[in-house]
Structure formats: structure tokens, C-alpha cells
Design an enzyme around this catalytic site. Sequence first.
Site, PDB file in Angstrom:
ATOM      1  N   LEU A  53       4.515  18.533  -4.084  1.00  0.00           N
ATOM      2  CA  LEU A  53       3.357  17.681  -3.789  1.00  0.00           C
ATOM      3  C   LEU A  53       2.140  18.475  -3.342  1.00  0.00           C
ATOM      4  CD1 LEU A  53       5.064  14.709  -1.900  1.00  0.00           C
ATOM      5  CD2 LEU A  53       3.906  14.589  -4.106  1.00  0.00           C
ATOM      6  N   TYR A 137       3.657  13.378  12.604  1.00  0.00           N
ATOM      7  CA  TYR A 137       4.123  12.646  11.428  1.00  0.00           C
ATOM      8  C   TYR A 137       3.382  11.306  11.319  1.00  0.00           C
ATOM      9  CZ  TYR A 137       7.367   9.648   8.796  1.00  0.00           C
ATOM     10  OH  TYR A 137       7.909   8.753   7.923  1.00  0.00           O
ATOM     11  N   LYS A 141       0.605   9.659   8.552  1.00  0.00           N
ATOM     12  CA  LYS A 141       0.712   8.350   7.901  1.00  0.00           C
ATOM     13  C   LYS A 141      -0.621   7.598   7.996  1.00  0.00           C
ATOM     14  CE  LYS A 141       4.803   8.844   6.463  1.00  0.00           C
ATOM     15  NZ  LYS A 141       5.209   8.677   5.057  1.00  0.00           N
ATOM     16  N   SER A 166      13.140   0.907  10.048  1.00  0.00           N
ATOM     17  CA  SER A 166      14.329   1.760  10.059  1.00  0.00           C
ATOM     18  C   SER A 166      15.178   1.375   8.873  1.00  0.00           C
ATOM     19  CB  SER A 166      15.119   1.560  11.362  1.00  0.00           C
ATOM     20  OG  SER A 166      14.266   1.689  12.486  1.00  0.00           O
TER      21      SER A 166
END
Lengths: 270, 270, 270, 270, 270, 270
Positions: A53, A137, A141, A166
Site C-alpha cells: 500500500l 492507530y 483512522k 470488535s
Amino acid sequence: MTDYQRMLLTGAAGALGTQLRKSGTRLGKIVRLSARKPCENLEPHEEDFPADLSDFDAVSKAVEGCDAIIHMGGQGLEAPWNTILNANIVGSYNIYEAARQHGVKRIVYASSVHAIGFYERTETIDGNVPTRPDSLYGVSKTFVENLGRYYFDKFGIETVSLRIGSSFPEPTDRRHLITWLSYRDCRQLVEKSLSAERVGFMVAYGMSNNSRAFWDNRTAASLGYKPEDSADDYADKVFGKTKQGDPNDPAVRFQGGSFAAAGHYEDEKK
Amino acid sequence: MTDYQRMLLTGAAGALGTQLRKSGTRLGKIVRLSARKPCENLEPHEEDFPADLSDFDAVSKAVEGCDAIIHMGGQGLEAPWNTILNANIVGSYNIYEAARQHGVKRIVYASSVHAIGFYERTETIDGNVPTRPDSLYGVSKTFVENLGRYYFDKFGIETVSLRIGSSFPEPTDRRHLITWLSYRDCRQLVEKSLSAERVGFMVAYGMSNNSRAFWDNRTAASLGYKPEDSADDYADKVFGKTKQGDPNDPAVRFQGGSFAAAGHYEDEKK
Amino acid sequence: MTDYQRMLLTGAAGALGTQLRKSGTRLGKIVRLSARKPCENLEPHEEDFPADLSDFDAVSKAVEGCDAIIHMGGQGLEAPWNTILNANIVGSYNIYEAARQHGVKRIVYASSVHAIGFYERTETIDGNVPTRPDSLYGVSKTFVENLGRYYFDKFGIETVSLRIGSSFPEPTDRRHLITWLSYRDCRQLVEKSLSAERVGFMVAYGMSNNSRAFWDNRTAASLGYKPEDSADDYADKVFGKTKQGDPNDPAVRFQGGSFAAAGHYEDEKK
Amino acid sequence: MTDYQRMLLTGAAGALGTQLRKSGTRLGKIVRLSARKPCENLEPHEEDFPADLSDFDAVSKAVEGCDAIIHMGGQGLEAPWNTILNANIVGSYNIYEAARQHGVKRIVYASSVHAIGFYERTETIDGNVPTRPDSLYGVSKTFVENLGRYYFDKFGIETVSLRIGSSFPEPTDRRHLITWLSYRDCRQLVEKSLSAERVGFMVAYGMSNNSRAFWDNRTAASLGYKPEDSADDYADKVFGKTKQGDPNDPAVRFQGGSFAAAGHYEDEKK
Amino acid sequence: MTDYQRMLLTGAAGALGTQLRKSGTRLGKIVRLSARKPCENLEPHEEDFPADLSDFDAVSKAVEGCDAIIHMGGQGLEAPWNTILNANIVGSYNIYEAARQHGVKRIVYASSVHAIGFYERTETIDGNVPTRPDSLYGVSKTFVENLGRYYFDKFGIETVSLRIGSSFPEPTDRRHLITWLSYRDCRQLVEKSLSAERVGFMVAYGMSNNSRAFWDNRTAASLGYKPEDSADDYADKVFGKTKQGDPNDPAVRFQGGSFAAAGHYEDEKK
Amino acid sequence: MTDYQRMLLTGAAGALGTQLRKSGTRLGKIVRLSARKPCENLEPHEEDFPADLSDFDAVSKAVEGCDAIIHMGGQGLEAPWNTILNANIVGSYNIYEAARQHGVKRIVYASSVHAIGFYERTETIDGNVPTRPDSLYGVSKTFVENLGRYYFDKFGIETVSLRIGSSFPEPTDRRHLITWLSYRDCRQLVEKSLSAERVGFMVAYGMSNNSRAFWDNRTAASLGYKPEDSADDYADKVFGKTKQGDPNDPAVRFQGGSFAAAGHYEDEKK
């Protein structure tokens, strides 16, 4: 159900990517799989297209010829900054910019509860509240969500950003009773995100039909999403195996759970 | 389901207190019953501890050794000011202050629709709207809610304040079709209020799964509350036995029903 | 279920009027039917009373003796201004003013999605958002809603304004999967609008239990409305027969569908 | 400016009471002063009427013959529960109930920032947010606000509840730069609360024209209140004499300042 | 300040129309005056174009050649339905439809406080609240606002709808202290509504800088409107000449004042 | 006015950095200047510390010993992705992470209107609306805001993120009449952001006292910010020199102006 000719699925070798392959042609006539390494057990409607990526040229080739993308790839947990930077920030920029250059119409993005993990469990939030990431992280996002918003507002590429709770085989702790997304519901949610006629830039939460939800998930409903599973069915089992947490533990207090409670990643690892 | 060692249940001899005793050890390993008079038919996990709520020392002794309280006691209907004052204002202060002194962690409080009884039936409200009590009784409920808010903000004692609608064996008038809380659902709601890991200070409405609800009860849902009963099942029976009310009658117009329509208590009694 | 002595049903010969006649005495002891032409197949509890809505005297006679009105009459699609003006604006004024003069207590009005047709499909709205009509027809619906609001605020005549989505035998396009109202649910919604004790001036959306809803329909729920049908049951059929629309087509982008996409009525007809 | 015949001023001997006496006949043709002890230096338009607020009969006599009340009396700082209970809870009930019995039309009540003292300084709040008292004193203020709401909703007695910030001769700490209410502005605010034609039950914040305000004070503006003073004029002086506080100190973090930071009153005094 | 070539001013002979003529070429290079009768004392930049608003052909000719319209014409007070219907409903439809046919870009419309006159004085509202007209006149204003919304959403014609309070030489009653719009400020507000680059469909309130305002007038501010006058300057005079009203009188309670208090127009006139 | 011992000013050689140097010791006892090249004309309270923001070690050394940071450095206009990535994303991460490692307490960040540039001019927004960046530059600003939010929620480092409009010597186009921030007001806003006792994570808009504002800037006011300049004073001049824009031009329609109207940066440059 969708009319897409060729769907690019990034992160195709990951846990959710593997699940999504089960949706088969409901994603698109051809599903192009992309991961760092080759994928296995290709179905007739699948083609494999490994790519890193963080390499724009590789991403661009993977995107070429596709009319939609399910972007599940990248780093899926807290990690050192450089990992987050390359996998999630640079990687997702590459996806969006390649999408623009090749005329992709819609992207479904695997965002996360960790984009809003510093809200308290006792707050009910929807997709319009200010983001409150609980980790680098999570910050990455929110970056991609802003990127998606920008590419829609300026270039008309639609995005559904799914803030996944989750997604595991089954709930194993009390917080999962709130945030669990069954694999089956995950597939449905992605399929509905693709087949809805108009999504603009939309944030939806990825959870099953859990009564303990702290999310107002009307946007997901508006896509036609009707979860078939519920963490409630696992409540007795989970309650039996776990103890009631301390309400003042950040892992209990905040929606992000242990991510909100953790210290700085690299300090922790020392 | 809860990890409480000893639960104090005030108002244990009242209608709801009696119902809650049926929850047994789902409330706590030991359930200490408290009412003005001794309770009867004790189960092995129960202990009796009569106390007058307006007597701080008696309350303090009843609270000592408990880690949570279900506070159902006090005056449950409109009454002369001095009754309200002693039973509900002084009595609840005693409960909270004793809880602070003895390290109680969580209180579930029986508040009431009458804390917001002057909203119109046609208004959908949640737990954050300004209170609008319909009686001195209702004013006392708002007092305790503020007390609970204060003890949480300053001392960290968690409270779920349940604004109970109409908890009776079954709905008997058309307003009950909106506000009814079955005994079974009442028990579940209290149990869930105890077992949820983090509640902070929370207001939830006590009603069954009634489609005519004028309450947005997301907070109750976030506790994991899933009502099993519905006043809807009694609609035909109630419609058959009652006449359509006058929409301009305050008892019809306001959520508090007859409490909102009543004059001043002592004038009425003359 | 209602206590009305005589209910006037305008538009009694139209598609919805015909359906509503099936509700029989659940609407009122006597149901007075009104349309431009005589109605057929009268039941014992029905009486026929043809009237031109734009004729005040005729309307006044039709209203006299009734204690409630279901106002379904008028022009039901986009039309030249003069048609809209006479059938919907003048006609509805006549209904409300006659209602005032004859002491009618409640009116249930067939408003329309086209009163808010310029909201995007991706927006979830309730009945309090500013109106955004998508046609002169839609403008006329907002006029009647304001009229109803005025007659309630000043004269106490209650109104439920039902913004009906798409009431057809079954959904036939993808937008219907969002907006469909089954005939059965339409009847229930009108019945509940009549039997609720207090409605004031209320806007509710007329849709079945469709998961793709872009409407927050709490007000309908508060009337006791529990839809029994769902467009979801037709989703596979509709998806199979239709293609995914272009998200930038106004007919896809906006809630009003083809009405929002259409040009000016008279230009279109040239 | 007002048409009141006889105004009762409770707390007439206190700091604010003394200031308000300067408003003279702008409060009412006759101003009846009430405090625990006799007041001094009566003006021709003043009459003295000492009363203990916790004694209903004394209060009733003081209220008799008045058509409006400025209720400044009671306990003005945190204190032991029994003091708060008698002076503020029982005392204010006595005022309202006597007002009802004697036909008083409007009450202006000295509420306090401490009714909402647990909001953070960085939050802008208006008068409709849920109360978050920072002390038993603050809880008693919320009690009286609910009482005022009740007496208006049921008996039509209007109240302006003024949540007074810090009314001193001048600001002396950095928090005062936010919350200061000059004596002159305090007088104006009370006068405007009396002369506005319609107030219903209204909450307004008592502060001067301070740019650092964390309150949205539209309701005060709607009364015609135009503060003439500003804490800004004292900013340099205050900054020069004080140090920048620690943002994590509860006294800095919360709107209630030192009240929010204090422990339990009686523990503190040990 | 504007770049309009030819501005149509309807109602040019009315009180506000006469005032607006004083703005001269700030409205447009040529100002076309329209009223039922010829206007007098034309300035060099003015041209006269009498027309009956209810006559579409006459209106169309008046609009032809104009690039913007200030629509002040029509019935300015409560009146019999037929007057309202023809002057305000049909008349304004004619204006908008002619504007569409002739390529007009922007319309400034004289709406009114009576479009929202049934809000209580104690409520602060902005331009997005649901309309609550207090008269048939007010209903007609809401009709034109919906018409303007529709012509913008579908045809791109921009509108500023000015809900004018009380535009008189000076305030003469206590309600005017809230709602007064000086002639000078009225002119400025119209000029700014024309010169702002982007208005879409916007509702702004027409009031001077009155501290007692019950309107949140941010939209007017966003146009660059800075009122130079204030009703506050007349407060002492008005207070001296008038008595404090009864808060329960609908003329005091509601924003629409005497319009909200009046009965039905034709009943009143009997 | 602040108690900071050593303030790091990044971007010290840029236009705003140069202006901020004029604030002198109001920023901190020592002001450490940082830019890619050495700064000139150092004052006695200044020290020079050139650093490349994309080099963590250099940034870390620059931060060491400072207790607060004014972060004005980085890329200030749209640019190729790699420039944005290194200067703004990596660079700001380096600032925040170094701040954490060296115990910095507060950061004032130069964010931008371009973080929300795709809101329409006719929308009034505050700092809590979802971000809608109009460029990659804008996306990078939202990234840093999320980073600031994260470092506050997890590590307690306070941030004021100033979304600066147009900070130039004077307004030169009509959009500047809305967004202009004078240099003097810019300095004040930064100073107040430093001296406020508690800011948490706060977004404030950087504009002078412009009446045409489309921003609700309460948070800035709560810092004590009182702008001394206004774009209004330049309105006549700007109106005289410019033409009224086309409301459908994206540069007019959107808050971001020409940024929202521009195509993709690298396409544009071809």
C-alpha cells in the site's frame, strides 16, 4: 446485488478480508484481491493482485480497472509511528489518489472504534461527533476519514467509513457485549454499503444488534443494514467467565477499551 | 451477575421492594432488607435491617458493610410537605451521605415520571431535558437526582436514577399504555443497572417495551436492558374498558397524568 | 377504538380513501364519505356526501355534524398551479375553516414526502426540520401543515399531518424500499392518529417498517403505530428487477425522488 | 419601572440585599425588607419585617400583602447539611408556598453558579443543561429551581432564577474574570427580571459583560439586561497579582472553582 | 454596492417601499417601482410600473428585464381569506414564477414575525425552527417562504426572507422594545441582503439592535447587517407611557403580540 | 501575562511568526525561534534554534527545555502530497511527540479555515462540526487537530487549535470581509490562548470582529479574546474595487474560497 464490474479488496489476506471473500460476487462481478503477499484458493470470480500500500505505483496498478474499493488493508492495531504512517496514512492516500485517477466511484473503508475511543461508555454518540482517537492507530483512522470526506466533496468519490467495533468469532469480554460485530453482519454491512444507491460520505458503526450499544447507528440502518446476530446471546457466557470491571479503569470507562488505557506504544514495549 | 457482596434494599416491604426480592442473589451475595418494619419470609441470602430513613444513625448502620444500594424507600405518592421532606429529602440525603462514609460504590434509585411530569405527552424527551416536576413528590425526586449527580461528580459514587413510569401488575388506563413497567421488566432493569460496568450518573426511564413511549430510553438500552413485556398487549382490553380522554384535560395532556392535574395536596384534602 | 360520532373522509374515492373505508367503524360510528362524485357500495355505517373541496359552502355542509375529519382529498400529484391552488390550498382552507365553524376536534391530514423532498437521502430527518418541498404539490402540503398548526395554536383543533411516503400495493423501485407504506399500515396509522388521546399538532411519517428509512419516526411511534409490513421483504425482488441508480441523479440523491428531479411542470408538458 | 405595589426582599441585610435596597422604588412602590434581624436606615418607601425563613408562619406573614418577592435570603455558602436544609430547602419552600397562598405573581431568586459548578470551564452552557451542583449548597439551589419550575407549571407563579457568579466589589482572582457580577449590574439584572412582562420560569446567569464568559446568557439579554461593567477592565490588575493556575486543579478546571475542589464540608472542618 | 442592472420593488407605495426608495441606486442601477397605483416623485434612476400582483401577465411584464426583486407588496395585515389568498398567495406565486421565466437571480422578501408568532416571548428562536403562524396573514408568509425554498432548491433563484418585526418610526409599546426595526436599519438590511455574494435560501429577522431580542439573528449578521438603531433608546419613554402587561395575556405571552391574541378575523369584525 | 519559562515558536520566519515575535515576553520569558533557516534581529529575550520539522531529533532538541509551543511552522498552502506529508503530518507528529517526551504543557497550533472549507458560506458553524477539508493542506490540518485531541486525552498536553481565516495586512476581496484576521488580533488571540488557565483541547476561529462572520466563535471569546479590528472598516474599499461574485462559483459558495474551487494540485500545475 451490486452492479460493480471489478471490486478491489485490500487487506484480502487479513481476518476481515478473508471473511469478505465469502461474499463472493455480491461484492462485484470480479473481485480483485490485494495483500502484501499472494492470496490463496482463488475462486473463479477472483483475481490476485499483491501490492504494498505504501507504493503508489503498485497501488495505482491495483486500482486501475476497478470501479469500487473495499479498503481493509493497512496496520490494524497500535504500532510504532512509522508503521502507522506508511501503512495507514501514506497507504490510504495512495488508495484515494489512485481511485481519483482511475475513476473509482465508491470506497468502503474499515475505520475503527478507535477513531472515537476516548468517548465514555456512558455517552451515546453518532457519526457526527468530533473524533477522539485513543491511539496513533486511531489518529490514522481519522486521517483517512478526512481524506474520504475531501475526495467526496471535491471529486465526488463516495465513501462509507465503517467504524468497526470488535469483529471476532464471538464476544469474549464484557466490552465486546457492546462492540461486537459478527463476521456475518460484517459481510452484510459491507454489501449494503456497496449496494445503497447514494451514500455521499457517510460514517456508520460496525456492530451487531447489541442491546448495550453506545452508538446511534441510524446511518447503518439507512443503508438497509439489519444485523442478524447479537452479542446479547453471549452475555450469560461472558458474564460467567469474567469479573465486573472497575468503572474507573480507563479500559472500562472509555469506548476504546484497552487502547484508551494503554500508555505510549514505544514506552510500553521497552 | 453482579459481584456485590452485600446489597442494601430500602423500601423492601413496598410493592417494588417485594418484587425485587425475587431477583435474589442476582442483586448481591447478601441482600440486606430495610423498611420501617421487619420484613417477613427471609431467604437464606437475605438479612433484615429495619430503619427509619429520616434517622441518620439508623441509616448509617444499615449502610455499613454494603457495597451497593437499591434505594426504593421513602414516600411514593404526593403527600404533605413534611412527609415529603422527611421521607424523601432528608431520607435520601442520609442514604447518600452514609454511602459516602461507608464506601458504597453504586446506588440504583427509584426516581419517577413525576420528576418530568409537566412535559406534554406529545413531546419525546430523554434523560437530559430540564426536569419539570408535577408535584412536591416530583420535586423531591429531582432533589435526589441532583444529590446523586453531586455525589458522583465529587465522590465518585455511581448512580442509576430510574424514572419509573407505572409499575403495576397490568395497565388499567390509556396513559398506562405509555408508561407501564411490568414487574419482570422492573427487576431486569434494576439488575442491569447493577451489572453494567460503568454508569457514572445516569438517568434511565422505567418502562416496558411500549410502542406509545414518549421517552427516548437509549440510556436504559445501553445498560443492556431489553424489556420482555409490552403494554401493547393490553391495548385492546384497556381501550375496551375506558373512554377516549379529553386532550385538554391536564391529566391527558401532560406526562405526569393525574399528578399534573391535581391541585395543591392539602387544599385537595380539605 | 375511537369515540367519534361521525367521521368525514375526504378523497373517499381515491386509492387511499378506498383503503381507509376498510377500517370501517374503527374510524367513527358513522363514516361520511366525500369525493367529487358519489361513492359506491356503501356499508351500513357509511353515508355519501359528494362535494367539491374548492366550494366552501359545499365543504361546510359536508363538515357539519362531524367531530373529526380524515382529509385525503385534493390533487395528489404535481399539476398546474391553478389545480394545486384550488384543490389543495383553497380546498384545505375550506376544510379547516368549516371545521372551526362546526366544532370539529381533530383532523388527520394526508401530507407527503414531497413536503420535504429536497433533503438528501443520506440525511435522517424528523418532523421538526424546516420543510423543503420538491414541487408545487409539495409547497401546497407545507401550506396545509402551517394551516393546521395555526388552527391548533389559535383554535385548539388537533391535527396529525402524515407525510406519506409511497403507498402502493408493493414496492417497485429501490427508493420505495425506503418510503413504502403498505395499505394495511396506512390504515393502522390513520386509526392510531384518531385514537391517541392527545396529538396537538403533530407531524408523523407514513412508512412501513423499512430498515432503509431516512426518517426518525418517533412521533408515529408515540401514537402507538407499530407497522406490520416492511419493504425489506421485497428487497430481493426489487434489486433483481432494477439497476443501481446513479448517485448523482437528483431522483436518487433526494428524498423526493422523481419529483425532485423533474423540471417545471408546464415546461415538461410542452 | 415596575408596577408592583409591595415587594418583599429577603436577605435584605446581606451583601446583595444591601445593594438591592439602592434600587429603591424601581423594585416596587413599597419594599418590605426581611432578614433575621431588623434592618437599619429605612427609607420612606421601605418597611422592615424580620423573619426566620425556616418558620412558615413568620414567612407567611412577611409575604402577605406583597405581589412579588426578591428571594436573596438563606445560607450563601457551603455549610453543614442541617443549615442548608433549614435555611435553603425548608426556607425556600416556605417562600413559595406562602407566595401561592397569598397570590404573589413573580419571584426573582438568587440561585448560583454552584448549581452547575461541575461543568468544565471550557464548556459553554446555557440555562437548559442538566444541573451539576458542586456542593450541598449547590444542590439546594437546584432544589429551589425545581420548586420554582413546579410552582410556575402548576400555579402560574413566575420565577427568574439568577445563577449568580461572583458578586463582589471587584474581581480578585482569574476565575472572577469570568464570573464577576458588579453590584451595579446585579441591581439592573434584578430590576429587569421584575419589569419584563413575561418570564414564565426562566434561568439567567448573573455576570457582567465579561468576555471570558462560559455562559450563553441569551435569557438575560431577553429580559433587556445590558451589563454596564466588565471584569475585563480588571484583567491586567488581576493578572499582575496572581499566578497562572494549574489546569488540572479542580478549582481551575471546573466552573464552580474552589467549591468543586473542596472535600466534604464537615470532613474539611475537622 | 450591488451590481444589479434593474431591481423590481413591489409594494413601492407602501410604508416600507417608500423607505426603501431612499436607498436609491444601492438597490440597483435602475429601480423599477411597482404598486397598484402609479408612484410619485420619480428619481432619475427610477421607473414606474404599476401592476396588480394577482394578475400573472401584469406581474410577468413588471419582472421582465429585472435581475433581482424586492418583494414588499401584498396584504400587510390580517384580512379576510380571499384578500390574503389573492394578494399574498397568488401574488407571490406570480412573482416567483415570473422570476423563473425571466431569469431573475435573487429575491428579498418581506416576511414577518407573524410567521412564527405563536412562539412564546420567553423562547429564543432562530430561522430554522418550525413555523408557527399566528394569523392567516402569517400562514401566507410561511407559504411564500416555502415557495422561495422550492424555487431555490429546484431553480437556483436565491431568496432572503426577512421576518420583519415592527417597522415604524419609533417603538410605542413594550413589545416593540423587542421587535422594532428602524427604517434606517430596514434599508440597510435589504441592501445587505442584495449585496451578499451567496445567500441561497435564507431566513433573517428584521429587527434593530434591541437587547430584549427573542431572536437569534446570526443569519442577518452573516449578511453583514450591523444595526445602527436600538429600541433600547426608547425604553424609558415607552415604560413611562405604558403599564406592565399581564403575562398571561396572549398578546404578552406570544411573539406575535395582538395577532396571536386576536380571534378569527371575520368573527371579530362582526 | 503568561508564566511560561521558555516558549518555542515554530515557523518563526514566516509571516505570522514574524508578527508573533512582536508579542515579545508576553509569550514567555524566553522565546526560542525555530525555522528552517536562522532568524534575524534577535531580541534579548529571543534565542534562535533552526530545525527541520521533518527531522525528529532536530525537533526534539528544539523542544527540550520549553514548557509551551506556538506551532506555526510547516507548509502554509496547498502543495504536492509529499510536501504536505513531510512538513505538516510528519512535522507536527514530531512536535507533539517531542512535547510529550519533554513535558511541554500547552501547544497553540495554527490550523486553518481550510480544515472546514467545504461548508457553505451560508452555514454558521462552531468548532464541533465534523471537519470538511477543502485541500490536502486542509486534510493535514485536520490530522494535527486529531493528534492534538489525542495527546490531550491521553497525555494531558493542552492544545488551542486556531483555525485561522485570512491573516493579511488588510482585506482585499469580499471573502476576506468574512475571514480576515488582523495581525494585531492574531497576536492577541495567541497570547490569550497561552494565558487562559484551562483550555483542554479547544478549537477557536482566527478572525477579527467581522460582522459577516460565518463562525460561532464562543470558544475564542471564552479565552478572553476581544478583537480590536474589523474587516467591516474595509468594506467600502473592497466593494468599490471588486465585483459581486457569482453565488454558484465554488470560490463564492464555500467557506474555503479558492481552495474549494481549485482542482487537484498537480493536475492544475500541469
